[in-house]
Design a protein around this motif. Structure first.
Motif, PDB file in Angstrom:
ATOM      1  N   ALA A  69       4.684  34.240  20.190  1.00  0.00           N
ATOM      2  CA  ALA A  69       3.428  33.548  20.493  1.00  0.00           C
ATOM      3  C   ALA A  69       3.124  33.613  21.987  1.00  0.00           C
ATOM      4  O   ALA A  69       1.972  33.791  22.399  1.00  0.00           O
ATOM      5  CB  ALA A  69       3.512  32.093  20.025  1.00  0.00           C
ATOM      6  N   GLY A  70       4.146  33.466  22.809  1.00  0.00           N
ATOM      7  CA  GLY A  70       3.952  33.536  24.246  1.00  0.00           C
ATOM      8  C   GLY A  70       3.477  34.904  24.699  1.00  0.00           C
ATOM      9  O   GLY A  70       2.621  35.019  25.595  1.00  0.00           O
ATOM     10  N   GLN A  71       4.052  35.969  24.087  1.00  0.00           N
ATOM     11  CA  GLN A  71       3.630  37.308  24.458  1.00  0.00           C
ATOM     12  C   GLN A  71       2.177  37.551  24.085  1.00  0.00           C
ATOM     13  O   GLN A  71       1.411  38.140  24.853  1.00  0.00           O
ATOM     14  CB  GLN A  71       4.524  38.343  23.774  1.00  0.00           C
ATOM     15  CG  GLN A  71       4.261  39.779  24.201  1.00  0.00           C
ATOM     16  CD  GLN A  71       4.527  40.000  25.673  1.00  0.00           C
ATOM     17  OE1 GLN A  71       5.626  39.722  26.162  1.00  0.00           O
ATOM     18  NE2 GLN A  71       3.521  40.490  26.405  1.00  0.00           N
ATOM     19  N   ARG A  72       1.785  37.094  22.873  1.00  0.00           N
ATOM     20  CA  ARG A  72       0.387  37.250  22.460  1.00  0.00           C
ATOM     21  C   ARG A  72      -0.549  36.469  23.392  1.00  0.00           C
ATOM     22  O   ARG A  72      -1.617  36.952  23.760  1.00  0.00           O
ATOM     23  CB  ARG A  72       0.204  36.766  21.023  1.00  0.00           C
ATOM     24  CG  ARG A  72       0.859  37.665  19.981  1.00  0.00           C
ATOM     25  CD  ARG A  72       0.468  37.229  18.584  1.00  0.00           C
ATOM     26  NE  ARG A  72       1.081  38.083  17.572  1.00  0.00           N
ATOM     27  CZ  ARG A  72       0.824  37.990  16.263  1.00  0.00           C
ATOM     28  NH1 ARG A  72      -0.027  37.051  15.824  1.00  0.00           N
ATOM     29  NH2 ARG A  72       1.416  38.793  15.407  1.00  0.00           N
ATOM     30  N   PHE A  73      -0.112  35.276  23.744  1.00  0.00           N
ATOM     31  CA  PHE A  73      -0.942  34.466  24.651  1.00  0.00           C
ATOM     32  C   PHE A  73      -1.061  35.144  26.006  1.00  0.00           C
ATOM     33  O   PHE A  73      -2.151  35.199  26.597  1.00  0.00           O
ATOM     34  CB  PHE A  73      -0.319  33.078  24.795  1.00  0.00           C
ATOM     35  CG  PHE A  73      -1.204  32.094  25.511  1.00  0.00           C
ATOM     36  CD1 PHE A  73      -2.223  31.424  24.839  1.00  0.00           C
ATOM     37  CD2 PHE A  73      -1.031  31.828  26.862  1.00  0.00           C
ATOM     38  CE1 PHE A  73      -3.043  30.519  25.492  1.00  0.00           C
ATOM     39  CE2 PHE A  73      -1.842  30.927  27.520  1.00  0.00           C
ATOM     40  CZ  PHE A  73      -2.856  30.277  26.829  1.00  0.00           C
ATOM     41  N   LEU A  74       0.048  35.690  26.507  1.00  0.00           N
ATOM     42  CA  LEU A  74       0.025  36.373  27.799  1.00  0.00           C
ATOM     43  C   LEU A  74      -0.885  37.605  27.753  1.00  0.00           C
ATOM     44  O   LEU A  74      -1.656  37.845  28.692  1.00  0.00           O
ATOM     45  CB  LEU A  74       1.440  36.801  28.187  1.00  0.00           C
ATOM     46  CG  LEU A  74       1.570  37.639  29.470  1.00  0.00           C
ATOM     47  CD1 LEU A  74       1.116  36.838  30.684  1.00  0.00           C
ATOM     48  CD2 LEU A  74       3.003  38.129  29.642  1.00  0.00           C
ATOM     49  N   ASP A  75      -0.795  38.382  26.674  1.00  0.00           N
ATOM     50  CA  ASP A  75      -1.580  39.607  26.568  1.00  0.00           C
ATOM     51  C   ASP A  75      -3.074  39.339  26.620  1.00  0.00           C
ATOM     52  O   ASP A  75      -3.839  40.136  27.176  1.00  0.00           O
ATOM     53  CB  ASP A  75      -1.236  40.343  25.261  1.00  0.00           C
ATOM     54  CG  ASP A  75       0.171  40.917  25.273  1.00  0.00           C
ATOM     55  OD1 ASP A  75       0.740  41.020  26.374  1.00  0.00           O
ATOM     56  OD2 ASP A  75       0.693  41.234  24.178  1.00  0.00           O
ATOM     57  N   ARG A  76      -3.509  38.209  26.067  1.00  0.00           N
ATOM     58  CA  ARG A  76      -4.946  37.926  26.024  1.00  0.00           C
ATOM     59  C   ARG A  76      -5.389  36.972  27.132  1.00  0.00           C
ATOM     60  O   ARG A  76      -6.459  37.129  27.699  1.00  0.00           O
ATOM     61  CB  ARG A  76      -5.319  37.358  24.649  1.00  0.00           C
ATOM     62  CG  ARG A  76      -4.974  38.308  23.518  1.00  0.00           C
ATOM     63  CD  ARG A  76      -5.523  37.855  22.190  1.00  0.00           C
ATOM     64  NE  ARG A  76      -6.981  37.902  22.160  1.00  0.00           N
ATOM     65  CZ  ARG A  76      -7.698  37.687  21.057  1.00  0.00           C
ATOM     66  NH1 ARG A  76      -7.098  37.410  19.919  1.00  0.00           N
ATOM     67  NH2 ARG A  76      -9.016  37.740  21.103  1.00  0.00           N
ATOM     68  N   ALA A  77      -4.575  35.986  27.436  1.00  0.00           N
ATOM     69  CA  ALA A  77      -4.974  35.006  28.456  1.00  0.00           C
ATOM     70  C   ALA A  77      -4.856  35.578  29.860  1.00  0.00           C
ATOM     71  O   ALA A  77      -5.639  35.212  30.753  1.00  0.00           O
ATOM     72  CB  ALA A  77      -4.123  33.741  28.333  1.00  0.00           C
ATOM     73  N   GLY A  78      -3.886  36.499  30.066  1.00  0.00           N
ATOM     74  CA  GLY A  78      -3.705  37.056  31.409  1.00  0.00           C
ATOM     75  C   GLY A  78      -4.942  37.762  31.934  1.00  0.00           C
ATOM     76  O   GLY A  78      -5.469  37.398  33.004  1.00  0.00           O
ATOM     77  N   PRO A  79      -5.463  38.763  31.210  1.00  0.00           N
ATOM     78  CA  PRO A  79      -6.688  39.427  31.683  1.00  0.00           C
ATOM     79  C   PRO A  79      -7.881  38.488  31.784  1.00  0.00           C
ATOM     80  O   PRO A  79      -8.688  38.604  32.705  1.00  0.00           O
ATOM     81  CB  PRO A  79      -6.920  40.511  30.625  1.00  0.00           C
ATOM     82  CG  PRO A  79      -5.570  40.766  30.033  1.00  0.00           C
ATOM     83  CD  PRO A  79      -4.880  39.434  30.036  1.00  0.00           C
ATOM     84  N   ALA A  80      -7.973  37.550  30.826  1.00  0.00           N
ATOM     85  CA  ALA A  80      -9.105  36.614  30.865  1.00  0.00           C
ATOM     86  C   ALA A  80      -9.025  35.725  32.101  1.00  0.00           C
ATOM     87  O   ALA A  80     -10.050  35.464  32.760  1.00  0.00           O
ATOM     88  CB  ALA A  80      -9.117  35.766  29.597  1.00  0.00           C
ATOM     89  N   PHE A  81      -7.822  35.258  32.425  1.00  0.00           N
ATOM     90  CA  PHE A  81      -7.677  34.410  33.612  1.00  0.00           C
ATOM     91  C   PHE A  81      -7.966  35.201  34.878  1.00  0.00           C
ATOM     92  O   PHE A  81      -8.582  34.687  35.820  1.00  0.00           O
ATOM     93  CB  PHE A  81      -6.269  33.815  33.657  1.00  0.00           C
ATOM     94  CG  PHE A  81      -6.103  32.771  34.724  1.00  0.00           C
ATOM     95  CD1 PHE A  81      -6.504  31.468  34.496  1.00  0.00           C
ATOM     96  CD2 PHE A  81      -5.548  33.090  35.956  1.00  0.00           C
ATOM     97  CE1 PHE A  81      -6.366  30.499  35.483  1.00  0.00           C
ATOM     98  CE2 PHE A  81      -5.408  32.139  36.941  1.00  0.00           C
ATOM     99  CZ  PHE A  81      -5.808  30.833  36.701  1.00  0.00           C
ATOM    100  N   ASP A  82      -7.516  36.455  34.916  1.00  0.00           N
ATOM    101  CA  ASP A  82      -7.808  37.297  36.081  1.00  0.00           C
ATOM    102  C   ASP A  82      -9.316  37.479  36.259  1.00  0.00           C
ATOM    103  O   ASP A  82      -9.821  37.514  37.397  1.00  0.00           O
ATOM    104  CB  ASP A  82      -7.140  38.669  35.918  1.00  0.00           C
ATOM    105  CG  ASP A  82      -5.626  38.588  36.032  1.00  0.00           C
ATOM    106  OD1 ASP A  82      -5.125  37.575  36.560  1.00  0.00           O
ATOM    107  OD2 ASP A  82      -4.944  39.533  35.570  1.00  0.00           O
ATOM    108  N   GLU A  83     -10.047  37.590  35.150  1.00  0.00           N
ATOM    109  CA  GLU A  83     -11.508  37.705  35.223  1.00  0.00           C
ATOM    110  C   GLU A  83     -12.133  36.421  35.758  1.00  0.00           C
ATOM    111  O   GLU A  83     -13.085  36.449  36.530  1.00  0.00           O
ATOM    112  CB  GLU A  83     -12.092  38.038  33.847  1.00  0.00           C
ATOM    113  CG  GLU A  83     -11.963  39.496  33.460  1.00  0.00           C
ATOM    114  CD  GLU A  83     -12.736  40.392  34.414  1.00  0.00           C
ATOM    115  OE1 GLU A  83     -13.930  40.128  34.650  1.00  0.00           O
ATOM    116  OE2 GLU A  83     -12.130  41.343  34.943  1.00  0.00           O
TER     117      GLU A  83
END
Length: 315
Positions: A69-83
Motif C-alpha cells: 500500500a505504501g509503494q502504491r501511495f508513493l507512486d501516485r502521491a509523489g508526482p502529485a505532491f511534486d506538481e
C-alpha cells in the motif's frame, strides 16, 4: 447521482512527511530534512495511515521499508505532491516579479488615448509580461472575465473597485470639419444642433447616447439626429474628419485633428467636463507585480501633471 470529488479537510496532512520518510528510508533523516523531531515525523505518519486505513511503512530497529500500500501511495502521491510544490513556486514567482499574462479590459476609445503611446515601450521594458488588451465598449466584470484590471471613464466604474487616475479631467467636445462647416455653417447655441447632421454613439446597453452639455451649474442632455450611429468614438471622430457631420467626443482623442486643422471645436462654452480616465482593479491585496509595473509605466509620462497620490477617489 453526481459524485463528490472534493478533497476532505486535512486529507493532505502528513503526505509530505510520509514522502520524506519513503525517500530517505529513515525517520531520523526525514526529520532532519523537514526540520522537526523524529517523534513528530512518526506521529504524522501514524495519523496518515489511520486516515487511509492501511499501513504504509514497515518499521524495524534497523530499517524502514514500504508496504505494498505504501509503494502504491508513493507512486501516485509523489508526482502529485511534486506538481503541487511546482504550482506553488510558479504562483509565488508571479507574486514576486513582473511576469505572466496581463489582461486588461479597455474601451476602444481609450486604446489610442492611453495605450498606443506606451504599448511598445512597456513590452520592451517588461519582456516577461504578455500584454493582452480586450478592446470593447461593453461594461465588463473584470473578476468574472478573468481580467487583471479595466480602464474606464470615471463615472462608469463600480463603487467597490480601487481606482487609479490615468488622465486629468477633460471635456467632451463637439467638432466638425472645415468642409462640413463651409457647407452647413457652425452652430452657436445648443438649439442650433437641430439643423445639423449629428453623429451618434450607441452604448453597450443598446441605448443611443444623448449629447451632454453644461450651462452654468446645470448639465443638460440634447437629443440629436444624423446619418450615422457608431459603437465607438474613433469611428465617430473619423467620420467627422471626413465631413459627414458633427461629433461629440472625448477631448483628448480629438486634439491632434484639431491641432492640424482637420477639425474645429464648436460650442466650447457649453462643453461638459468628465472626471477623466481611470484604471480599476479589485484591491491592493490582489495586485500582482505585473499590474503594478503597468500602472507605473503608464503614469510615468504624466507624473509631472498628476495630482498627489497614486489613487484617486471618484465618489
Amino acid at each position: 447521482m453526481k459524485q463528490n470529488f472534493t478533497v476532505r479537510h486535512g486529507a493532505l496532512d502528513g503526505v509530505e512527511t510520509f514522502l520524506s520518510v519513503a525517500r530517505h528510508r529513515s525517520f531520523r533523516r526525514a526529520a532532519a530534512a523537514l526540520g522537526v523531531t523524529p517523534s513528530a515525523v512518526s506521529q504524522s505518519v501514524r495519523s496518515l495511515e489511520a486516515r487511509i486505513g492501511a499501513a504504509l511503512l514497515i518499521r524495524t530497529t534497523r530499517s524502514v521499508g514500504l508496504t505494498e500500500a505504501g509503494q502504491r501511495f508513493l507512486d501516485r502521491a509523489g508526482p502529485a505532491f511534486d506538481e503541487l510544490v511546482a504550482a506553488s513556486e510558479a504562483a509565488r514567482d508571479l507574486g514576486q516579479r513582473p511576469a505572466g499574462l496581463l489582461r486588461l479590459a479597455v474601451p476602444r476609445s481609450v486604446v489610442p488615448l492611453i495605450l498606443e503611446p506606451v504599448i511598445a515601450s512597456f513590452c520592451d521594458a517588461y519582456p516577461e509580461i504578455e500584454l493582452e488588451i480586450a478592446a470593447s465598449d461593453e461594461m465588463v466584470d473584470i473578476a468574472a472575465g478573468g481580467f487583471d484590471a479595466g480602464i474606464r471613464l470615471g463615472e462608469l466604474i463600480a463603487a467597490d473597485m480601487v481606482v487609479v487616475r490615468l488622465t486629468p479631467p477633460f471635456p467632451f467636445v463637439v467638432v466638425g470639419s472645415p468642409d462640413y462647416l463651409r457647407r452647413h455653417g457652425a452652430p452657436a447655441q445648443i438649439e442650433d444642433l437641430r439643423g445639423h447632421a449629428c453623429l451618434r454613439l450607441r452604448r453597450w446597453s443598446g441605448a443611443i447616447a444623448p449629447w451632454t452639455f453644461a450651462t452654468g451649474n446645470e448639465v443638460i442632455e440634447a437629443m440629436v439626429a444624423g446619418p450615422l450611429i457608431a459603437h465607438d468614438y474613433p469611428t465617430l471622430l473619423g467620420s467627422a474628419i471626413q465631413g459627414l457631420g458633427l461629433a461629440q467626443v472625448p477631448g483628448p482623442i480629438a486634439e491632434a485633428a484639431i491641432a492640424d486643422g482637420r477639425l474645429q471645436r464648436l460650442l466650447t462654452p457649453f462643453a461638459v467636463m468628465t472626471p477623466g480616465v481611470f484604471l480599476y482593479h479589485s484591491g491592493k491585496r490582489q495586485m500582482l507585480p505585473k499590474l503594478r509595473a503597468f500602472i507605473d509605466h503608464v503614469k510615468a509620462p504624466r507624473r509631472a501633471d498628476a495630482a498627489p497620490g497614486d489613487q484617486a477617489s471618484i465618489r
